[in-house]
Design an enzyme around this catalytic site. Structure first.
Site, short mmCIF file in Angstrom:
data_model
loop_
_atom_site.label_atom_id
_atom_site.label_comp_id
_atom_site.label_asym_id
_atom_site.label_seq_id
_atom_site.Cartn_x
_atom_site.Cartn_y
_atom_site.Cartn_z
N HIS A 230 1.05 1.26 -13.23
CA HIS A 230 1.84 0.10 -13.64
C HIS A 230 3.33 0.46 -13.58
CE1 HIS A 230 2.65 -3.74 -15.51
NE2 HIS A 230 3.55 -3.12 -16.25
N ASN B 130 -5.15 2.87 -13.26
CA ASN B 130 -4.21 1.89 -12.73
C ASN B 130 -2.80 2.45 -12.78
OD1 ASN B 130 -3.25 -0.80 -11.95
ND2 ASN B 130 -2.55 -1.01 -14.06
N ARG C 121 -15.52 -17.96 -8.67
CA ARG C 121 -15.05 -16.66 -9.17
C ARG C 121 -16.22 -15.67 -9.31
NH1 ARG C 121 -10.12 -14.04 -9.49
NH2 ARG C 121 -10.52 -12.21 -10.76
N ASP D 209 -3.61 -3.88 -19.21
CA ASP D 209 -2.69 -2.74 -19.34
C ASP D 209 -2.75 -2.08 -20.72
OD1 ASP D 209 -1.77 -3.35 -16.74
OD2 ASP D 209 -0.20 -4.65 -17.49
N GLY E 245 0.78 -1.23 0.00
CA GLY E 245 0.00 0.00 0.00
C GLY E 245 0.81 1.28 0.00
N ALA F 273 8.86 7.77 -9.53
CA ALA F 273 7.81 7.83 -10.55
C ALA F 273 6.42 7.56 -9.96
CB ALA F 273 8.11 6.84 -11.68
N GLU F 274 6.20 6.37 -9.43
CA GLU F 274 4.83 6.00 -9.03
C GLU F 274 4.20 6.97 -8.03
OE1 GLU F 274 4.04 1.84 -8.24
OE2 GLU F 274 5.98 1.30 -9.06
#
Ligand code: GAR
Length: 208
Positions: free
Chosen positions: A110, A108, A66, A151, A12, A180-181
């Protein structure tokens, strides 16, 4: 107020970057209304608790199949009435029904420069292992909208990071996160909260 649900699976640190971004005023007009997690042991749950954010754990182990898991996951996201869903290290393939309903409202992060080292099987440390074994000199991170592919959705922002000769997957992962993230994910949320992000013909433009 932009109502954000953050979906997580692990430590997290990206969730933390969003929490800190809101607290420090780098992200305006935004509230994390719920954290949804598929892993009861995730450190992200502790981070949510410390920040006083409601969290819900939906583990596939608690469901017979699922379909039931996906239904519970969708319910736990929708109950919080999000304007934006942020996948911050969420290692579950998002149900197609949710993607269709929230078109261009799911993002998202990545840990590579898409289209390098992305798609099925590329997640977490594996992305950095692949980058190192290919010998790339530059890698980075990408924030993108989520479509039904893996992605493949419209790219909002990317940031490059240098690979060092003595990098291990762990040192490279850390540099990509720090440089970066944790920078571009809060930045993108703020741009979306201020209405500056538009998607047209599969491409993103950011208004000044
Ligand atoms: C991050 O590096 C994120 O980019 C990656 O998992 C890590 C989660 O770390 N996501 C993916 O690989 C998605 N394909 P965190 O839990 O500390 O934010």
């Amino acid at each position: 107020m932009l109502r954000v649900v953050v979906c997580v699976s692990g430590g997290g640190t990206n969730l933390q970057a969003i929490i800190d971004g809101i607290a420090q005023g780098a992200i305006f007009n935004t509230e994390i209304v719920r954290v949804v997690c598929n892993n009861p042991g995730a450190g992200a749950l502790e981070r949510a608790g410390k920040a006083g954010i409601e969290s819900v754990c939906v583990s596939p182990k608690d469901y017979g199949n699922r379909e039931q898991f996906e239904e519970a996951l969708i319910r736990s996201v929708e109950e919080a009435k999000p304007d934006l869903i942020v996948l911050a290290g969420f290692m579950v393939k998002v149900p197609a029904a949710l993607i269709r309903k929230y078109e261009n409202r799911i993002i998202n992060i990545h840990p590579s420069l898409i289209p390098a080292f992305c798609g099925t099987g590329y997640y977490g440390l594996r992305v950095h292992e692949a980058a190192l074994s290919r010998g790339v000199k530059i890698t980075g991170a990408t924030v993108h909208f989520v479509d039904e592919g893996m992605d493949t959705g419209p790219i909002i922002m990317q940031k490059a990071v240098e690979v060092h000769e003595d990098d291990t997957p762990e040192t490279l992962q850390r540099r990509v996160m720090e440089n970066a993230e944790w920078v571009i994910l809060p930045w993108c949320i703020n741009l979306i909260a201020s209405g500056q992000v538009k998607v047209e013909n599969g491409k993103v433009t950011v208004a000044e």
